[in-house]
Design a protein around this motif. Structure first.
Motif, PDB file in Angstrom:
ATOM      1  N   ASP B 338     -13.314  -3.606   1.272  1.00 65.14           N
ATOM      2  CA  ASP B 338     -13.169  -3.642   2.730  1.00 65.14           C
ATOM      3  C   ASP B 338     -11.976  -2.819   3.193  1.00 65.14           C
ATOM      4  OD1 ASP B 338     -11.174  -6.468   3.415  1.00 65.14           O
ATOM      5  OD2 ASP B 338     -11.578  -5.575   1.448  1.00 65.14           O
ATOM      6  N   PHE B 340      -9.447  -3.298   5.400  1.00 62.10           N
ATOM      7  CA  PHE B 340      -8.093  -3.824   5.557  1.00 62.10           C
ATOM      8  C   PHE B 340      -7.741  -4.779   4.414  1.00 62.10           C
ATOM      9  CE2 PHE B 340      -9.273  -2.356   9.695  1.00 62.10           C
ATOM     10  CZ  PHE B 340      -8.120  -1.812  10.198  1.00 62.10           C
ATOM     11  N   ASP B 342      -5.695  -6.096   2.599  1.00 64.07           N
ATOM     12  CA  ASP B 342      -4.280  -6.284   2.300  1.00 64.07           C
ATOM     13  C   ASP B 342      -4.075  -7.442   1.336  1.00 64.07           C
ATOM     14  OD1 ASP B 342      -3.867  -4.295   3.998  1.00 64.07           O
ATOM     15  OD2 ASP B 342      -2.762  -5.436   5.488  1.00 64.07           O
ATOM     16  N   PRO B 344      -1.282  -9.324  -1.012  1.00 60.81           N
ATOM     17  CA  PRO B 344       0.177  -9.361  -0.946  1.00 60.81           C
ATOM     18  C   PRO B 344       0.839  -8.528  -2.043  1.00 60.81           C
ATOM     19  CG  PRO B 344      -0.747 -11.572  -0.861  1.00 60.81           C
ATOM     20  CD  PRO B 344      -1.864 -10.651  -1.144  1.00 60.81           C
ATOM     21  N   LEU B 347      -0.620  -2.729  -2.850  1.00 58.73           N
ATOM     22  CA  LEU B 347      -0.771  -1.973  -1.620  1.00 58.73           C
ATOM     23  C   LEU B 347      -2.240  -1.948  -1.246  1.00 58.73           C
ATOM     24  CD1 LEU B 347       1.483   1.124  -2.188  1.00 58.73           C
ATOM     25  CD2 LEU B 347       1.949  -0.924  -0.861  1.00 58.73           C
ATOM     26  N   GLU B 350      -6.026   0.854   2.492  1.00 58.90           N
ATOM     27  CA  GLU B 350      -5.781   1.612   3.716  1.00 58.90           C
ATOM     28  C   GLU B 350      -4.344   2.099   3.781  1.00 58.90           C
ATOM     29  OE1 GLU B 350      -7.417   2.861   6.454  1.00 58.90           O
ATOM     30  OE2 GLU B 350      -9.051   2.653   5.014  1.00 58.90           O
ATOM     31  N   ARG B 351      -3.451   1.256   3.330  1.00 64.33           N
ATOM     32  CA  ARG B 351      -2.042   1.663   3.360  1.00 64.33           C
ATOM     33  C   ARG B 351      -1.836   2.863   2.448  1.00 64.33           C
ATOM     34  NH1 ARG B 351       1.635  -3.131   2.013  1.00 64.33           N
ATOM     35  NH2 ARG B 351       3.231  -1.669   2.709  1.00 64.33           N
ATOM     36  N   LEU B 354      -3.100   6.076   4.117  1.00 71.17           N
ATOM     37  CA  LEU B 354      -2.166   6.691   5.045  1.00 71.17           C
ATOM     38  C   LEU B 354      -1.174   7.574   4.266  1.00 71.17           C
ATOM     39  CD1 LEU B 354      -0.800   7.060   7.814  1.00 71.17           C
ATOM     40  CD2 LEU B 354       0.552   5.005   7.315  1.00 71.17           C
ATOM     41  N   LEU B 355      -0.678   7.010   3.172  1.00 70.62           N
ATOM     42  CA  LEU B 355       0.248   7.783   2.348  1.00 70.62           C
ATOM     43  C   LEU B 355      -0.386   9.087   1.918  1.00 70.62           C
ATOM     44  CD1 LEU B 355       1.872   5.340  -0.212  1.00 70.62           C
ATOM     45  CD2 LEU B 355       2.764   6.248   1.910  1.00 70.62           C
TER      46      LEU B 355
ATOM     47  N   LYS C   3     -18.136  -9.302   9.552  1.00 67.87           N
ATOM     48  CA  LYS C   3     -16.944  -9.044   8.740  1.00 67.87           C
ATOM     49  C   LYS C   3     -15.837  -8.393   9.563  1.00 67.87           C
ATOM     50  CE  LYS C   3     -15.978  -7.172   4.198  1.00 67.87           C
ATOM     51  NZ  LYS C   3     -16.470  -6.311   3.151  1.00 67.87           N
ATOM     52  N   HIS C   7     -12.167  -9.849  10.394  1.00 66.33           N
ATOM     53  CA  HIS C   7     -10.959  -9.111  10.070  1.00 66.33           C
ATOM     54  C   HIS C   7     -10.048  -8.973  11.268  1.00 66.33           C
ATOM     55  CE1 HIS C   7      -8.437  -6.690   7.678  1.00 66.33           C
ATOM     56  NE2 HIS C   7      -8.200  -6.008   8.797  1.00 66.33           N
ATOM     57  N   GLN C  76       2.109  -7.393   6.060  1.00 68.45           N
ATOM     58  CA  GLN C  76       1.842  -6.468   4.961  1.00 68.45           C
ATOM     59  C   GLN C  76       1.585  -5.062   5.501  1.00 68.45           C
ATOM     60  OE1 GLN C  76       1.956  -7.388   1.702  1.00 68.45           O
ATOM     61  NE2 GLN C  76       2.616  -9.376   2.433  1.00 68.45           N
ATOM     62  N   TRP C  78       3.348  -1.195   6.979  1.00 72.73           N
ATOM     63  CA  TRP C  78       4.513  -0.330   6.877  1.00 72.73           C
ATOM     64  C   TRP C  78       5.402  -0.426   8.103  1.00 72.73           C
ATOM     65  CZ3 TRP C  78       4.946   1.184   2.167  1.00 72.73           C
ATOM     66  CH2 TRP C  78       3.847   1.657   1.424  1.00 72.73           C
ATOM     67  N   SER C 124      -3.090   4.523  12.241  1.00 74.31           N
ATOM     68  CA  SER C 124      -3.708   4.097  10.982  1.00 74.31           C
ATOM     69  C   SER C 124      -3.990   2.612  10.929  1.00 74.31           C
ATOM     70  CB  SER C 124      -2.783   4.455   9.817  1.00 74.31           C
ATOM     71  OG  SER C 124      -1.646   3.606   9.843  1.00 74.31           O
ATOM     72  N   THR C 126      -1.991   0.588   9.737  1.00 72.72           N
ATOM     73  CA  THR C 126      -1.271   0.039   8.602  1.00 72.72           C
ATOM     74  C   THR C 126       0.235   0.075   8.819  1.00 72.72           C
ATOM     75  OG1 THR C 126      -1.209   2.184   7.502  1.00 72.72           O
ATOM     76  CG2 THR C 126      -3.072   0.763   6.991  1.00 72.72           C
TER      77      THR C 126
END
Lengths: 1066, 468, 228
Positions: B338, B340, B342, B344, B347, B350-351, B354-355, C3, C7, C76, C78, C124, C126
């Protein structure tokens, strides 16, 4: 710096720099109201929190350095507060006493709950309490650590002042505990160390102090005497943490403020009242180590006697026993003189203590002998402490105890090495753990250990460290040798190497940990732990005090040295066997004295196995010195030592003895000192006396000089002494060369001083062991084999030597050998030596002894499975027996025997008939002689078959290599090619890089001298060869023959897999 | 056939250079360092295998020392196996230094055993490896024979016993205890051992040894795991019409990415590197290298990364074909698909995306995280790090939110400024950056607060931070 | 579809919507009660731009954001810093309670790259917060794009700009001007959706020292109180 390119491209928008950057340089800066960087008038100060390097791997200065610096800075007092330790205080005391600094004694303690305290003792009671607290804390934790809880301090530290050093996590609860338990004698220690929040810290302490009613006092958390030790302190921290400096990070101190800071600097940092408080505290601490008085154990004197009367009575009894017909007048006079001196100085209990221990050993049949400065006295002989008959030699030991120096008497007692533990246990049992403990030995950094630890801290990799420690030596100044560094691939000019060299040099001599002294007991009347803290030693069940030998000397405390000596075990065994087999009893004292046959043997250097004079250096001295009397042996023992060798005294003595040089004395005083050694100083006390009579030292100064040599010291100290010594002698008309040689001799004694009394005790053992070897070679060899490991030579050499003397040696055998080697009668007078099972590698002692006792009970063994049935032996034990060829009588040759023992064991619960299918018989080929020899060596370390080189003799002769027997009769200067098994290599530190090797073949030994230029090019052959060919020149001096090597060659390949180990003494 | 590489640990180092300086490989399994292997030049100075490092250095001070690296040896052996695959599809890696090749099927192709052996050995030696070799009807026998000096190519089962009997016991590479026992019994060759009655022998030696002999003689089956050469994704696509349009190229690339996705899905593996070749009618192909922080097989994900790069690219020629090559494959951790996701500890995808988007355009170095370093020196108390790295918290004194890249010189603080401190920092002597500074928090008359210090050696002032 | 909704509901910004008055999206608490009081969402707006107009450095301009960034560390996501003028100093950030594992430093060349990076970060989804320093004059179209990006990414965008940009139009939801006096930081709310401007003095204790004895003495001030 990581990449930050993107930001770098942008101009930094810093308008304020342009706006406010320029100001006049004359402006004064005030920080918290005090002008920055300005020194203030120096107030009085006493440092109350200071660690020496006896807080191992934390403190970065020697105690003496701290005291000297405190004096220099004009401190009113200095406390040495090593962490849970008193190890450093005596050294500090020694220096402080000389300079008159008020020394406080205390300790830093960290409690498991985070409390950090400094305890300072005000009086003797407080000191005793502190020692007891430290003892308890140390005894509860493994070696090197401690554990102390609050409850131990709540009641146990009367007479101590408490400084509480709150850290970040300090809580009010801790403060309340401190203020309620130590009302009126507790302070908050404020340590301002430039951590950025000094002002806040002071303020917070003030608030806390007001709330708790605790006064504040200044402290420095001192870890070093000068800021310059910062790098060393960081290095020690890294070593302690077991990480490199690169990884130690913020666990290092952020700055170097933890040093003894000038008072003017302190004045800027601390409010006046916090500084003056240190003086008030120092004034309350009146305890001095001077107050410690040693109290002897009381129980050694029976009721109704005083120590004086009891010692006299025991001495009288001894005189009667030693001389049933009455002692000679000279001995009687000597004893009276000694007794009065002992009484005058009050040392009776010391002699009684030693007597008690020796008497215990005698009851147990443990052989012992005293040595040390006080040992060779008439009183000691009467008490049985020594066996050196004062009538037998010219007893001129009037200096056995010094009245002027009031130095405590020193007696070391050697015991049989494998029974000394019994003596130690006796002492513990008699006086209890509370009253007896071993002295400590301070283990300090030496060149190599320093280099290794510092290199690790500086992130040198293990290979580099091996290179450094293995290939690089030290130059005269004690620095790493630059040329050797270069040849090992290092650049001595590179910064890391410079750091390494500098740090290694300054860390040398730093104490690392306390170890136990080899046997020096301190025994007290009351609880020892109120005199000095006691801590756990590494060895289970051992405890050591926190002071070493020098500390005890400084304070005048007595110790009794119980040492271990292998030769005593061997002599006791030999004397026992002698009594059993010859039907009469002899002792070390009653052995026929001055036996010419014994001296003949010694003069021939036929001394393998004899105490002390069996070393290569001694053996080559014997034919030159040609001892003919007991006193000659005393000199022989003392002359082959670093002292006389470095002093260049050996050749003058030999020349004078040979009558080639006249014996002259510059004056009567020197004559008095040197008359018994032909005018050449040989013994340590002679040299010290010369310092007095010839260089103008006082006896006390001479003693300081001796100590300075013994302990590792800064080169500067030594230089100071040297100048005084040489100048003193020059001004009294002595030649510079003689003075300098004498000083070198003192330096040589540094490592291992050898006084005449020591030498005399040793000489007796030399004579006894030589007598045994001369008259009872079988008994002597047997005793040596059963006392291994000891001495210079391996069993193989000892056995061969005995065989050359005509002793029949019989092999190890299942049905004949005991665990120890034994003696078997051949006829009325002749004895054969039967090798014992203990020689067999891999055979356990329990198994060996079990099979011997079963054999003694039920008769010899006939088959292997029978052996298995009668004695429970592991496969390992059986294999060991088979390989040693000990099963020859039951199973045939060793291969066949091994095959048999490897088979499945018979089932004990089934009868013979119920066994599995009978095994097919297997016939293995018998080993060849060479294989047998190899197997003997690998299993027993020796062989009774032919010498390995006898097998190779044809080949060796074809190659033109001479036998040892041939070399012995060659003339001086003759060229020779020879070869032999290398049995040892020695590189004496006094020989300037020369290596001595001893080769052996079937006809004897060849001594080889290898000079540096040969050893350099033939390094590989020299270090690697088991069979070494030597091409060289015969050097003969009288009976001493050696080969000066010109070339070496490794012939080991000829040996196949014959296992001959060399004993190397580097 | 067995190919035995006794000097592999040395060869992996030696083959890379033509110098003949004395070289030794250290066995670093134990704490005490011992020489495992050394080259001829070291041997000439007397260095031998089994020697301790100090002893070796005593003999040859100029010795170059390398630690053994098993990983490198394994890689070398794997690539040798991959190479050997050309001669037979049936081969296996035995232990850490041996290849076993089933060559019966390849004999005809290469004109018999002798020419085949010659070719193989020549090539290996050319590659710079020392090799022992032998051929025999059983792999175990070949393995034993390859350890013996001389050449043995045994083809007949009947000849096996005789040939093996001649081998010394050393070829069995026995443990020390067994070896010394057999020597003590006077046994020297395999023949001596095989000559003993079997039941009696069986009760006296380790069962493994008898098994080994049985396998060698073909009395016991000896199955081996076959070696499978590693595969890498590689696919090509001919474009319908030459184009320089990034959309069109992206479309084509998507095809290939989908292929890869499908291929990798079966093994649940991903790649962290891709190479895209854009072939032109003339000249060298244009290359785009793509990299991810974590391996992935997701075509859409790769597509996004590729898009950024393609948009930046100006092509001066049209493209006629595409080739996609995958890097080393590694197993994928189970990941939620999925958007998002996330979690804990990890990473989220999605994060990471971005990187990767940022890195694709700005460069790897332009996107960083921050980590703390335990050092008292302010400029060393932090460092750039991979984003998302957690740091141990450490307590320090008063520190500003802005630190200047480099301290900037100040002439002298104004007397109107209010200074707090000093915090004295003097440390770092061991790495050549020994600082000795007094830090102050300085408040200007206009209210700004700066972090300044005075260098204690030069007695000059610097600005180092801003309490922003 | 289901879903995606689930989310969305997990998004912290949306979860808080239950507690805020209808119509006004709740913000990210600034950690300063006086400031929260005058802001419509009782904090820094989420899904929007905030402009901070400041000319001087060292007056507490970053400390102003620290309580909010410390709280945002719990997410969580940035915390992106695009082209900061100096090194954001890790030890100080950590001391203020910011989790360094959330920090994303992005260095881009001034101009299109920087703007692109800010937009990417904001959009983003994020990044909880995006801090950026844009000295160049930005046209309204560009700012609008960033505003949209912030909205789509549910991000709090902080734009540090020189105070002379105050007269340029801006689509930002919040514009603050900050200045200092000898008594502390002065914050002026210049523009704020649905509210009128205000001016207040804040104590941002921007050179806070840790207490000497952590178990005694006062707490660490307002930053501490924010962390539950």
């Amino acid at each position: 710096m990581p990449d930050y390119r993107a930001a770098e491209r942008q101009p930094l928008p810093l308008p304020f720099i342009q706006r406010s950057g320029i100001v006049d340089l004359g402006a004064k800066l005030f920080v918290d109201g005090v002008e920055y960087g300005v020194c203030m008038k120096a107030p009085d100060y006493a440092e109350l929190h200071c660690l020496s390097n006896f807080t191992f791997l934390r403190g970065a200065s020697h105690p003496g350095e701290l005291v000297d610096r405190a004096v220099e800075l004009g401190y009113r007092a200095l406390a040495i507060t090593d962490e849970c330790s008193m190890s450093g205080v005596v050294r500090a005391y020694r220096v402080a006493k000389a300079s008159g600094l008020h020394l406080l004694v205390g300790t830093e303690l960290r409690l498991p709950d985070g409390l950090k305290l400094v305890l300072l003792c005000t009086d003797r009671t407080g000191y005793g309490n502190l020692c007891e607290v430290i003892t308890r804390a140390r005894r509860q934790a493994p070696k090197g650590r401690y554990r102390v809880g609050r409850e131990a301090l709540e009641t146990g530290v009367e007479g101590c002042l408490i400084l509480w050093l709150p850290d970040r996590h300090a809580s009010m609860e801790q403060g309340v505990w401190v203020s309620t338990n130590f009302a009126g004698r507790a302070w908050i220690g404020v340590e301002l160390l430039g951590e950025g929040n000094d002002r806040e810290r002071l303020e917070a302490c003030r608030v806390m102090g007001r709330r708790l009613g605790l006064p504040l006092v200044a402290g420095g958390d001192v870890h070093m005497h000068r800021r310059g030790r910062r790098a060393l302190q960081d290095t020690l921290t890294a070593i302690r943490l077991g990480v490199s400096l690169n990884h130690a990070g913020d666990r290092l101190f952020a700055n170097g403020e933890r040093h003894l800071r000038p008072r003017s600097v302190l004045a800027r940092l601390y409010p006046r009242e916090l500084l003056s408080e240190t003086i008030r505290i120092a004034e309350r601490c009146r305890f001095s180590l001077d107050e410690l008085r040693y109290e002897y154990p009381e129980e050694l004197v029976p009721v109704g006697e005083t120590p004086t009367t009891w010692l006299r009575r025991l001495t009288e009894t001894g005189l009667g026993e030693r001389w049933p017909g009455g002692p000679p007048a000279s001995v009687r006079k000597q004893a009276e003189h000694e007794l009065s001196l002992i009484a005058e100085l009050g040392y009776e209990p010391y002699f009684l203590t030693v007597y008690d221990i020796v008497a215990f050993a005698r009851r147990r049949g443990i052989l012992c002998q005293g040595r040390g400065s006080a040992a060779n006295s008439a009183v000691c002989y009467c008490l049985g402490i020594t066996e050196v008959d004062p009538a037998r030699m010219d007893m001129l030991f009037e200096r056995f105890m010094s009245r002027e120096r009031n130095e405590p008497p020193d007696i070391d007692v050697d015991f049989e090495h494998d029974r000394r533990e019994e003596v130690i246990q006796y002492v513990y049992e008699k006086y209890g753990r509370d009253r007896a403990a071993l002295a400590a030995t301070v283990i300090s950094y030496r060149e190599r250990s320093a280099l290794r630890d510092v290199a690790k801290a500086l992130d040198f990799d293990p290979v580099q460290i091996t290179r450094l420690t293995g290939q690089v030596g030290w130059d005269a100044r004690g620095a790493l040798d630059a040329d050797q560094l270069r040849s090992a691939g290092f650049d001595p000019e590179a910064a890391p190497l410079k750091r390494l060299c500098a740090l290694t040099q300054s860390i040398r001599g730093f104490p690392r940990h306390l170890s136990q002294h080899v046997g020096g007991f301190v025994i007290s009347r009351g609880f020892l732990c109120r005199l000095v803290p006691v801590e756990n030693a590494a060895m289970e069940g051992r405890t050591v005090i926190q002071w070493d030998k020098d500390d005890l000397d400084t304070l005048g405390l007595l110790k009794v040295d119980c040492l271990a000596l292998g030769m005593l075990s061997a002599i006791r065994r030999a004397l026992d066997d002698f009594e059993r087999l010859r039907g009469r009893s002899i002792s070390m004292a009653t052995l026929p004295a001055e036996d010419a046959a014994v001296y003949d043997m010694i003069c021939k250097a036929d001394t393998m196995g004899v105490f002390q004079i069996e070393s290569r250096a001694q053996m080559s001295m014997l034919p030159r010195l040609r001892p003919r009397s007991f006193y000659d042996l005393v000199i022989e023992v003392a002359i082959v030592r670093p002292g006389p060798i470095q002093g260049g005294m050996v050749h003058p003595y030999l020349r004078r003895r040979a009558g080639k040089q006249p014996v002259r004395y510059p004056n009567e005083a020197v004559r008095e000192v040197l008359k018994r050694t032909l005018g050449v100083p040989i013994f340590q006390e002679q040299v010290m006396q010369l310092a007095v009579v010839a260089a103008g030292f006082t006896p006390g100064e001479a003693d300081q000089l001796r100590r300075a040599m013994a302990a590792w010291r800064r080169p500067g100290d030594l230089e100071q002494f040297r100048r005084r010594f040489v100048d003193g002698m020059l001004s009294r008309g002595y030649e510079r060369d003689f003075a300098q040689r004498l000083f070198r001799q003192i330096q040589g004694f540094g490592e291992y001083g050898f006084p005449e009394s020591h030498a005399a005790s040793f000489a007796l053992l030399v004579y006894v062991s030589a007598w045994l070897k001369c008259h009872e070679p079988a008994i002597f060899c047997c005793a040596l084999l059963n006392s291994q490991p000891m001495g210079f030579y391996a069993p193989s050499q000892l056995v061969q030597d005995a065989r050359r003397q005509g002793v029949e040696v019989r092999p190890v055998s299942l049905n004949d050998s005991a665990w120890d080697s034994t003696l078997e009668r051949i006829d009325e007078t002749q004895l054969a030596l039967r090798l014992g099972l203990r020689l067999i590698k891999g055979l356990s002692r329990t198994a060996g002894e079990a099979l011997v006792s079963e054999r003694r009970a039920d008769g010899p063994y006939t088959r292997v499975d029978e052996l298995r049935r009668r004695v429970s032996l592991s496969m390992r034990d059986l294999e060991a027996l088979a390989r040693a060829d000990a099963l020859l009588s039951t199973s045939g040759h060793r291969r066949q025997a091994l095959w048999q023992v490897l088979g499945e064991p018979p089932d004990v619960f089934m009868g013979q008939d119920m066994r599995r299918r009978p095994e097919a018989s297997v016939h293995l080929t018998a080993p060849l002689e060479g294989q047998e020899i190899a197997a003997d060596f690998s299993s027993l370390g020796l062989s009774l078959r032919r010498h390995p080189l006898a097998l190779l003799r044809d080949r060796l002769s074809d190659a033109g290599l001479a036998q040892a027997a041939r070399v012995r009769v060659m003339t001086h200067g003759e060229r020779v090619c020879t070869a032999g098994l290398v049995i040892n290599r020695q590189k004496p530190s006094t020989a300037g890089g020369i290596i001595f090797a001893t080769l052996e073949d079937e006809s004897g030994y060849i001594n080889v001298v290898i000079k540096l230029e040969v050893s350099k090019v033939r390094r590989r052959a020299l270090l690697g060869a088991r069979l070494l060919q030597v091409d060289g020149i015969v050097e003969r001096e009288g009976r001493v023959v050696q080969v000066l090597a010109l070339d070496l060659k490794d012939l080991s390949a000829w040996l196949g897999d014959l296992q001959v180990r060399s004993r190397d003494f580097h | 056939m067995s190919l035995y590489f006794p000097t592999l640990a040395l060869d992996v180092v030696r083959r890379g250079s033509c110098s003949t300086e004395p070289l030794a490989i250290l066995d670093n399994r134990e704490q005490r360092h011992r020489v495992l292997l050394c080259n001829r030049s070291a041997e000439a100075s007397g260095v031998r295998a089994g020697m301790s490092l100090p002893a070796a250095l005593a003999l040859e001070p100029a010795l170059i020392i390398k630690s053994r690296r098993h990983q490198v040896e394994q890689t070398a052996l794997t690539s040798l196996a991959t190479w050997a695959h050309a001669y037979t599809p049936k081969l296996s890696i035995a232990g850490s230094d041996e290849l076993l090749l089933e060559v019966a099927g390849s004999l005809r192709l290469f004109g018999g055993l002798r020419p085949l052996t010659q070719k193989i050995i020549d090539e290996i030696e050319h590659m710079g490896y020392g090799v022992g070799y032998a051929a025999a009807p059983t792999p175990q026998a070949a393995s034993l024979l390859s350890r013996a000096p001389g050449e043995s190519l045994v083809t007949q089962r009947d000849a096996l016993l005789t040939t093996l009997s001649g081998l010394t016991l050393a070829t069995l590479e026995l443990d020390r205890k067994t070896a010394t026992t057999l020597t003590a019994l006077g046994l020297e060759s395999l023949g001596d051992l095989l000559g003993l009655p079997r039941p009696e022998l069986k009760s006296r030696i380790a069962p493994g040894l008898l098994n080994l002999l049985d396998r060698a003689l073909g009395r016991r089956p000896d199955p081996r795991t076959l070696f499978k050469p590693p595969v890498r994704f590689r696919a090509c696509l001919e474009l319908p019409a030459p184009t320089a349009n990034s959309q069109a190229l992206l479309f084509g690339a998507h095809r290939l990415l989908k292929d890869m996705d499908a291929g990798l899905r079966v093994r649940n593996e991903g790649v962290a590197q891709l190479l895209m070749l854009m072939h032109h009618p003339r000249g060298r192909a244009t290359q785009i290298r793509l990299g991810l922080v974590q391996p992935s097989r997701n075509a859409e994900h790769w597509q996004r990364v590729l898009r950024v790069r393609l948009e930046q690219l100006t092509l001066d020629q049209e493209v006629v074909a595409l080739t996609l090559r995958g890097g080393a494959q590694s197993p994928l951790a189970e990941q939620a698909d999925d958007l998002f996701g996330d979690t804990p500890e990890q990473l989220g995808t999605e994060r990471v995306h971005l990187l990767e988007r940022l890195q694709a355009r700005l460069g790897d170095e332009a996107v960083k995280g921050i980590a703390l370093v335990r050092d008292h020196r302010p400029e060393r108390a932090w460092q750039m790090a991979i984003p998302g790295v957690s740091s141990e918290t450490v307590s320090t004194g008063r520190r500003p939110l802005w630190l200047l890249r480099e301290p900037r010189g100040l002439q002298h603080p104004k007397s109107q400024w209010r200074l707090q401190g000093p915090e004295r920092i003097e440390t770092g002597w061991w790495d050549g950056v020994d600082v000795s500074r007094d830090y102050f928090c300085a408040q200007t008359e206009t209210g700004e607060r700066f972090w300044i210090f005075r260098d204690r050696r030069s007695r000059t002032w610097f600005l180092h931070g801003v309490f922003a | 579809m289901q879903k995606a909704i689930e989310h969305l509901l997990q998004n912290p910004a949306i979860r808080q919507a239950n507690f805020a008055p209808l119509g006004i999206r709740p913000g990210r608490s600034t950690g300063f009660a006086a400031l929260d009081e005058v802001l419509p969402g009782a904090g820094w707006p989420i899904g929007s731009l905030t402009e901070i107009l400041v000319d001087r450095q060292g007056i507490g301009e970053l400390s102003l954001l620290m309580p909010a960034l410390a709280a945002a560390s719990e997410e969580q996501r940035w915390i992106a810093w695009v082209s900061p003028p100096h090194i954001p100093y890790g030890p100080a950030l950590a001391a203020k309670g910011v989790d360094l594992a959330r920090i994303l430093l992005i260095h881009a060349r001034p101009g299109p790259d920087t703007l692109w990076a800010v937009e990417q970060a904001l959009a983003s989804g994020t990044c909880s917060s995006v801090l950026s320093w844009l000295d160049d004059e930005l046209d309204n179209r560009m700012l609008r794009r960033l505003q949209l990006a912030a909205e789509s990414g549910q991000s709090t965008g902080f734009l540090f700009r020189p105070s002379d940009h105050v007269n340029l139009p801006s689509p930002a939801a919040l514009r603050l001007g900050i200045e200092t006096t000898s008594h502390g930081l002065v914050v002026k709310v210049l523009k704020c959706r649905g509210r009128s401007g205000a001016t207040m003095m804040l104590d941002v204790d921007h050179d806070l020292v840790e207490p000497v004895f952590s178990h005694l003495g006062a707490g660490r001030g307002q930053t501490r109180q924010l962390q539950h």
